[in-house]
Design a protein around this motif. Structure first.
Motif, PDB file in Angstrom:
ATOM      1  N   ARG A  19      19.247   0.971   9.269  1.00  0.00           N
ATOM      2  CA  ARG A  19      19.104  -0.176   8.361  1.00  0.00           C
ATOM      3  C   ARG A  19      18.301   0.094   7.114  1.00  0.00           C
ATOM      4  O   ARG A  19      18.203  -0.768   6.258  1.00  0.00           O
ATOM      5  N   THR A  20      17.628   1.180   7.027  1.00  0.00           N
ATOM      6  CA  THR A  20      16.607   1.532   6.034  1.00  0.00           C
ATOM      7  C   THR A  20      15.280   0.876   6.420  1.00  0.00           C
ATOM      8  O   THR A  20      15.211   0.116   7.382  1.00  0.00           O
ATOM      9  N   LEU A  21      14.272   1.152   5.668  1.00  0.00           N
ATOM     10  CA  LEU A  21      12.941   0.621   5.939  1.00  0.00           C
ATOM     11  C   LEU A  21      12.895  -0.842   5.520  1.00  0.00           C
ATOM     12  O   LEU A  21      13.115  -1.162   4.359  1.00  0.00           O
ATOM     13  N   LEU A  22      12.631  -1.735   6.468  1.00  0.00           N
ATOM     14  CA  LEU A  22      12.645  -3.168   6.181  1.00  0.00           C
ATOM     15  C   LEU A  22      11.313  -3.676   5.636  1.00  0.00           C
ATOM     16  O   LEU A  22      11.263  -4.692   4.968  1.00  0.00           O
ATOM     17  N   GLN A  23      10.247  -2.979   5.957  1.00  0.00           N
ATOM     18  CA  GLN A  23       8.920  -3.390   5.489  1.00  0.00           C
ATOM     19  C   GLN A  23       8.191  -2.143   5.006  1.00  0.00           C
ATOM     20  O   GLN A  23       8.101  -1.154   5.733  1.00  0.00           O
ATOM     21  N   GLY A  24       7.693  -2.179   3.785  1.00  0.00           N
ATOM     22  CA  GLY A  24       7.003  -1.031   3.218  1.00  0.00           C
ATOM     23  C   GLY A  24       5.679  -0.747   3.912  1.00  0.00           C
ATOM     24  O   GLY A  24       5.219  -1.501   4.765  1.00  0.00           O
ATOM     25  N   LEU A  25       5.081   0.349   3.523  1.00  0.00           N
ATOM     26  CA  LEU A  25       3.785   0.742   4.066  1.00  0.00           C
ATOM     27  C   LEU A  25       2.679   0.143   3.198  1.00  0.00           C
ATOM     28  O   LEU A  25       2.834   0.008   1.992  1.00  0.00           O
ATOM     29  N   ASN A  26       1.569  -0.191   3.820  1.00  0.00           N
ATOM     30  CA  ASN A  26       0.382  -0.608   3.080  1.00  0.00           C
ATOM     31  C   ASN A  26      -0.497   0.622   2.941  1.00  0.00           C
ATOM     32  O   ASN A  26      -0.856   1.240   3.940  1.00  0.00           O
ATOM     33  N   VAL A  27      -0.801   0.992   1.715  1.00  0.00           N
ATOM     34  CA  VAL A  27      -1.626   2.176   1.472  1.00  0.00           C
ATOM     35  C   VAL A  27      -2.787   1.806   0.570  1.00  0.00           C
ATOM     36  O   VAL A  27      -2.759   0.788  -0.120  1.00  0.00           O
ATOM     37  N   ARG A  28      -3.811   2.652   0.605  1.00  0.00           N
ATOM     38  CA  ARG A  28      -4.926   2.462  -0.316  1.00  0.00           C
ATOM     39  C   ARG A  28      -5.499   3.820  -0.668  1.00  0.00           C
ATOM     40  O   ARG A  28      -5.451   4.758   0.136  1.00  0.00           O
ATOM     41  N   PRO A  29      -6.000   3.955  -1.884  1.00  0.00           N
ATOM     42  CA  PRO A  29      -6.500   5.260  -2.325  1.00  0.00           C
ATOM     43  C   PRO A  29      -7.757   5.657  -1.554  1.00  0.00           C
ATOM     44  O   PRO A  29      -8.578   4.814  -1.203  1.00  0.00           O
ATOM     45  N   VAL A  30      -7.863   6.947  -1.300  1.00  0.00           N
ATOM     46  CA  VAL A  30      -9.079   7.503  -0.708  1.00  0.00           C
ATOM     47  C   VAL A  30     -10.008   7.838  -1.864  1.00  0.00           C
ATOM     48  O   VAL A  30      -9.586   8.449  -2.843  1.00  0.00           O
ATOM     49  N   VAL A  31     -11.247   7.407  -1.750  1.00  0.00           N
ATOM     50  CA  VAL A  31     -12.230   7.679  -2.810  1.00  0.00           C
ATOM     51  C   VAL A  31     -13.307   8.613  -2.288  1.00  0.00           C
ATOM     52  O   VAL A  31     -13.588   8.645  -1.089  1.00  0.00           O
ATOM     53  N   ASP A  32     -13.884   9.365  -3.207  1.00  0.00           N
ATOM     54  CA  ASP A  32     -14.973  10.265  -2.818  1.00  0.00           C
ATOM     55  C   ASP A  32     -16.295   9.496  -2.746  1.00  0.00           C
ATOM     56  O   ASP A  32     -16.321   8.269  -2.921  1.00  0.00           O
ATOM     57  N   ALA A  33     -17.380  10.203  -2.519  1.00  0.00           N
ATOM     58  CA  ALA A  33     -18.694   9.572  -2.361  1.00  0.00           C
ATOM     59  C   ALA A  33     -19.129   8.810  -3.610  1.00  0.00           C
ATOM     60  O   ALA A  33     -19.925   7.864  -3.522  1.00  0.00           O
ATOM     61  N   ASP A  34     -18.595   9.196  -4.765  1.00  0.00           N
ATOM     62  CA  ASP A  34     -18.941   8.522  -6.017  1.00  0.00           C
ATOM     63  C   ASP A  34     -18.005   7.361  -6.331  1.00  0.00           C
ATOM     64  O   ASP A  34     -18.124   6.724  -7.377  1.00  0.00           O
ATOM     65  N   GLY A  35     -17.038   7.103  -5.450  1.00  0.00           N
ATOM     66  CA  GLY A  35     -16.101   6.011  -5.667  1.00  0.00           C
ATOM     67  C   GLY A  35     -14.930   6.360  -6.564  1.00  0.00           C
ATOM     68  O   GLY A  35     -14.216   5.490  -7.037  1.00  0.00           O
ATOM     69  N   VAL A  36     -14.708   7.654  -6.798  1.00  0.00           N
ATOM     70  CA  VAL A  36     -13.619   8.119  -7.663  1.00  0.00           C
ATOM     71  C   VAL A  36     -12.398   8.426  -6.791  1.00  0.00           C
ATOM     72  O   VAL A  36     -12.518   9.086  -5.754  1.00  0.00           O
ATOM     73  N   ASP A  37     -11.215   7.963  -7.248  1.00  0.00           N
ATOM     74  CA  ASP A  37      -9.978   8.239  -6.518  1.00  0.00           C
ATOM     75  C   ASP A  37      -9.765   9.742  -6.380  1.00  0.00           C
ATOM     76  O   ASP A  37      -9.950  10.495  -7.333  1.00  0.00           O
ATOM     77  N   THR A  38      -9.337  10.159  -5.178  1.00  0.00           N
ATOM     78  CA  THR A  38      -9.097  11.585  -4.913  1.00  0.00           C
ATOM     79  C   THR A  38      -7.642  11.975  -5.152  1.00  0.00           C
ATOM     80  O   THR A  38      -7.310  13.154  -5.096  1.00  0.00           O
ATOM     81  N   GLY A  39      -6.764  10.992  -5.368  1.00  0.00           N
ATOM     82  CA  GLY A  39      -5.345  11.284  -5.519  1.00  0.00           C
ATOM     83  C   GLY A  39      -4.612  11.273  -4.189  1.00  0.00           C
ATOM     84  O   GLY A  39      -3.407  11.497  -4.126  1.00  0.00           O
ATOM     85  N   VAL A  40      -5.340  11.006  -3.114  1.00  0.00           N
ATOM     86  CA  VAL A  40      -4.779  10.941  -1.762  1.00  0.00           C
ATOM     87  C   VAL A  40      -4.803   9.483  -1.319  1.00  0.00           C
ATOM     88  O   VAL A  40      -5.685   8.726  -1.723  1.00  0.00           O
TER      89      VAL A  40
END
Length: 109
Positions: A19-40
């Motif tokens: 059927r394909t994916l009926l509901q997307g994934l919920n994701v959130r950025p991983v941040v380092d100790a300084d609160g900067v996005d890691t790109g992951v």
């Protein structure tokens, strides 16, 4: 989830392939100790769907670079991935048995 109940990853993968994916994934950025996005990104909600998608990639039934719908949530201070996952699972409402019966009957017709 610690208890495996309901649909297996293999069954979920088959359903997604059909059927394909009926509901997307919920994701959130991983941040380092300084609160900067890691790109992951981490997946606080939708881990089973993600594992099913990985299985389809491994079986070469889904392209490794296939677009997957995701809801990107901002990293919130004081909110953990576990809390987000728990909130999604708690908010899920089980289908009433009569509605389940009607749905099965409608498919059989």
């Amino acid at each position: 989830r610690r208890v495996k109940a309901g649909v297996s990853i293999e069954e979920l993968a088959e359903d997604i392939a059909r059927r394909t994916l009926l509901q997307g994934l919920n994701v959130r950025p991983v941040v380092d100790a300084d609160g900067v996005d890691t790109g992951v990104f981490e997946i606080p909600a939708g881990g089973r769907r993600y594992r099913a998608l990985l299985l389809l990639v491994k079986q070469k039934r889904l392209a490794r670079n296939a677009p997957i719908p995701c809801i990107v949530r901002a990293h919130a201070e004081g909110s953990s991935a576990e809390e987000d996952s728990l909130a999604e699972n708690v908010q899920r409402v089980v289908l009433h048995p009569l509605d389940q019966f009607r749905a099965v009957n409608a498919r059989a017709e």
